[in-house]
Scaffold this active site. Structure first.
Site, PDB file in Angstrom:
ATOM      1  N   HIS A 170       0.820  -1.205   0.000  1.00 33.94           N
ATOM      2  CA  HIS A 170       0.000   0.000   0.000  1.00 33.94           C
ATOM      3  C   HIS A 170       0.860   1.263   0.000  1.00 33.94           C
ATOM      4  CE1 HIS A 170      -4.100  -1.721   1.134  1.00 33.94           C
ATOM      5  NE2 HIS A 170      -3.295  -2.769   1.155  1.00 33.94           N
ATOM      6  N   ASP A 206      -5.147   6.297   1.446  1.00 29.72           N
ATOM      7  CA  ASP A 206      -5.206   4.912   0.988  1.00 29.72           C
ATOM      8  C   ASP A 206      -6.618   4.357   1.115  1.00 29.72           C
ATOM      9  OD1 ASP A 206      -3.408   2.347   0.411  1.00 29.72           O
ATOM     10  OD2 ASP A 206      -4.917   1.788   1.892  1.00 29.72           O
TER      11      ASP A 206
END
Length: 478
Positions: free
Chosen positions: A21, A119
Site C-alpha cells: 500500500h 489509501d
C-alpha cells in the site's frame, strides 16, 4: 521539472502502513511534488523511517509523524509486515485514532490543505476531509476491478451460506455475482477478501472495517495504480460499485516515478537485497532470452513447508532455469540448492525484483498476483504463472489469465493450497518451451510496451496524472 510550491496546491497524503500500500502511494506523492504540488505525508511514528527513500528524492515533501497507540495493537507493532494477517482489520481501526491529531494539525498549519489523498484502507480520511472543508481522494494500490469488487462486497453485502465462507476453501461451490461490474463476473466465496468473509454483523471490528470502505464512496474520486491497456473495460464508464466516481488510472506508478528520476521501481525500498542486483544479473546473463522463471510470493506471504516442498519439487522436475526469492522464512527443502546445480538460484531474503524482471533472460514470473508485483511484471513485459492466495489476488489472477491473456494458472487454491508437483512441473515446462506459453509471452511483451508508453508524455496514464493535478489546482483556487 523543478519542484516549486509558491501558491501551489497543498495536499495531505495518508498511507496505510503495509508494503504493497505504502510504496505506490509514496511514488504518487513523489510525482505530485515533481509537478509543483506541496505534499505532506502523515505516518505513525514507527513508520517514519519508511519515508527516507522518498524524502531523499523529494526533499520538498514534508513528513508528519504522529504517535500511534491503541489497546488492540501489540506495543510497537505499527506495520502490517510485522503482524499476522488477522491484524489487518485491527490496524485499520487503530489508525483511525490519528483522525483527531490530523484535524488539529491541519487547522493550525499556516498553509491550508486543499485536498486529502488517502489509501483505500484509510476510509476515515473522508470525514476528516469533510471537517476540513476540502475534497478527499481515495488512492487504490490495487486495480480498478479489485477496488470495485471489495467496495461492492461491503456495499451490497451478499448473503453467505449459513456457517460457510470464513475458512479457506469453505463455500467453494457458492458463487458471488457482481452484476454491476462490466462482464458481470462471479467468484467462488473463498476467492474473495478475508475482510469480507470474516465480517460478523454487529461485531465492532467488522462494522468498523465495513464503515471504512463505505466512507471511500463519499470521496471526490479514486486514483488507481493501473493503466488503460490492462483495465480499459473498467475505465470506460463510471462504476456503480465505486459510486460512479471518477477514476484516474495513473500507473504503473513505480515506472512513472522512475521516468522523472525518482525512487520509483527501486529495489531497496522494501529493505536491502540479500544478493546485490549486479550479482543476480551476472548469473542471469548466462541464459537465453525468456528462458528463466522467476518465483516470488511478495513481502508478506510465507509458504507452508508443504507448499515450499511442492514448489521445489516442481522446479526440480520441470528442468526450467529459475530464480526463487524465498522470502519471509519460507523453508526451502534441505539439499535443494545442490540438486538443481547451476540452473537454479535461491535468494533468501529480499530480492532485487525489479532488476530481475527487467533482465532479458527472464520470461516468466510465478506470482501471488499482488498488484504491485503484477504491474512490475507488466512494465517489464514478463508473462505470469498465477498462484493467488488472498485479498484481491484471485480477482487479479482472473484478470491476467482470462481477460488480458498474459498469464497461465499455476495454483488456484488459496493460502492453504498445495499444488500437485507433477502438474506444476508440467505447467512450468509448457510455459517455457510450449506453443501456448509462447503466445502468452508475446501478449505480455505487448502489454509491457503499452505500460511503458502509458507513463510517458502523451500516454494514457501521463494524461490522467496531469488531469488529476489540474483538478488539485482547480480546487486550490476555490
Amino acid at each position: 521539472m523543478a519542484e516549486t510550491h509558491d501558491g501551489a496546491p497543498h495536499v495531505l497524503v495518508i498511507p496505510f502502513p503495509a508494503q504493497g500500500h505504502m510504496l505506490p502511494l509514496l511514488d504518487l506523492a513523489h510525482l505530485l511534488a515533481r509537478r509543483g504540488v506541496a505534499v505532506t505525508v502523515a505516518v505513525s511514528s514507527g513508520n517514519l523511517p519508511l519515508l527516507s527513500p522518498l524524502l531523499s528524492k523529494s526533499p520538498s515533501i514534508q513528513p508528519l509523524s504522529l504517535p500511534l497507540s491503541h489497546p488492540s495493537l501489540p506495543p510497537g507493532l505499527e506495520n502490517a509486515k510485522d503482524m499476522a494477517p488477522t491484524y489487518f482489520g485491527i490496524l485499520m481501526l487503530a489508525l483511525a485514532s490519528l483522525h483527531g491529531p490530523l484535524l488539529s494539525w491541519a487547522r493550525a498549519h499556516p498553509r491550508p490543505v486543499c485536498a486529502v489523498v488517502s489509501d483505500i484502507s484509510v476510509g476515515w480520511a473522508q470525514p476528516l476531509a469533510a471537517e476540513l472543508g476540502v475534497p478527499g481522494f481515495v488512492f487504490s494500490p490495487s486495480g480498478v476491478l479489485g477496488t470495485a469488487v471489495i467496495h461492492s462486497l461491503f456495499l451490497r453485502m451478499p448473503k453467505r451460506p449459513e456457517g460457510e465462507g470464513e475458512g479457506e476453501g469453505e463455500g467453494e461451490d457458492y458463487l458471488v455475482p457482481f452484476p454491476s461490474i462490466p462482464n458481470s463476473p462471479s467468484y467462488p466465496l473463498p476467492k474473495l477478501s478475508r475482510l469480507f468473509r470474516s465480517y460478523k454483523e454487529g461485531d465492532p471490528l467488522s462494522e468498523s472495517v465495513r464503515r471504512n470502505f463505505l466512507w471511500n464512496l463519499e470521496s471526490h474520486g479514486f486514483v488507481a495504480n493501473s493503466l488503460e491497456a490492462l483495465e480499459e473495460a473498467y475505465l470506460e464508464r463510471p462504476l456503480d460499485d465505486l459510486a460512479r466516481k471518477r477514476v484516474w488510472a495513473v500507473g504503473p506508478l513505480a515506472a512513472a516515478a522512475a521516468e522523472v528520476g525518482g525512487a520509483g521501481a527501486a529495489d531497496d525500498r522494501g529493505g536491502p537485497s540479500s544478493v546485490p542486483a549486479a550479482e543476480v544479473s551476472a548469473w542471469l546473463d548466462r541464459f537465453p532470452e525468456g528462458s528463466v522463471v522467476y518465483v516470488c510470493f511478495g513481502s508478506l506471504a510465507v509458504l507452508t513447508p508443504a507448499q515450499a516442498a511442492a514448489a521445489a519439487a516442481a522446479l526440480e522436475r520441470s528442468g526450467a532455469v529459475f530464480v526463487w526469492a524465498a522470502r519471509g522464512g519460507t523453508e526451502v527443502p534441505e539439499g535443494f540448492d545442490k540438486r538443481v546445480g547451476g540452473r537454479g538460484l535461491v535468494l533468501r531474503g529480499w530480492a532485487p525484483q525489479v532488476a530481475i524482471l527487467a533482465h532479458a533472460a527472464v520470461g516468466w514470473f510465478v506470482t501471488h498476483c499482488g498488484w504491485n508485483s503484477l504491474v512490475e511484471a507488466a512494465s517489464a513485459g514478463v508473462a505470469m504463472l498465477t498462484w493467488p492466495m488472498t485479498a484481491d489476488q484471485h480477482v487479479n489472477a482472473r484478470l491476467l489469465v482470462e481477460e488480458a491473456g498474459v498469464a497461465l494458472p499455476a495454483c488456484d487454491g488459496g493460502l492453504a493450497a498445495v499444488p500437485d508437483p507433477h502438474e506444476l512441473a508440467r505447467t512450468l515446462a509448457e510455459a517455457v518451451r510450449g506453443e501456448r506459453g509462447r503466445a502468452v509471452r508475446d501478449r505480455a511483451k505487448e502489454l509491457g510496451r503499452k505500460a511503458v508508453e502509458a507513463v510517458r508524455e502523451g500516454g494514457s496514464s501521463y494524461i490522467a496524472l496531469e488531469e488529476f493535478i489540474q483538478e488539485l489546482h482547480n480546487l486550490n483556487t476555490k
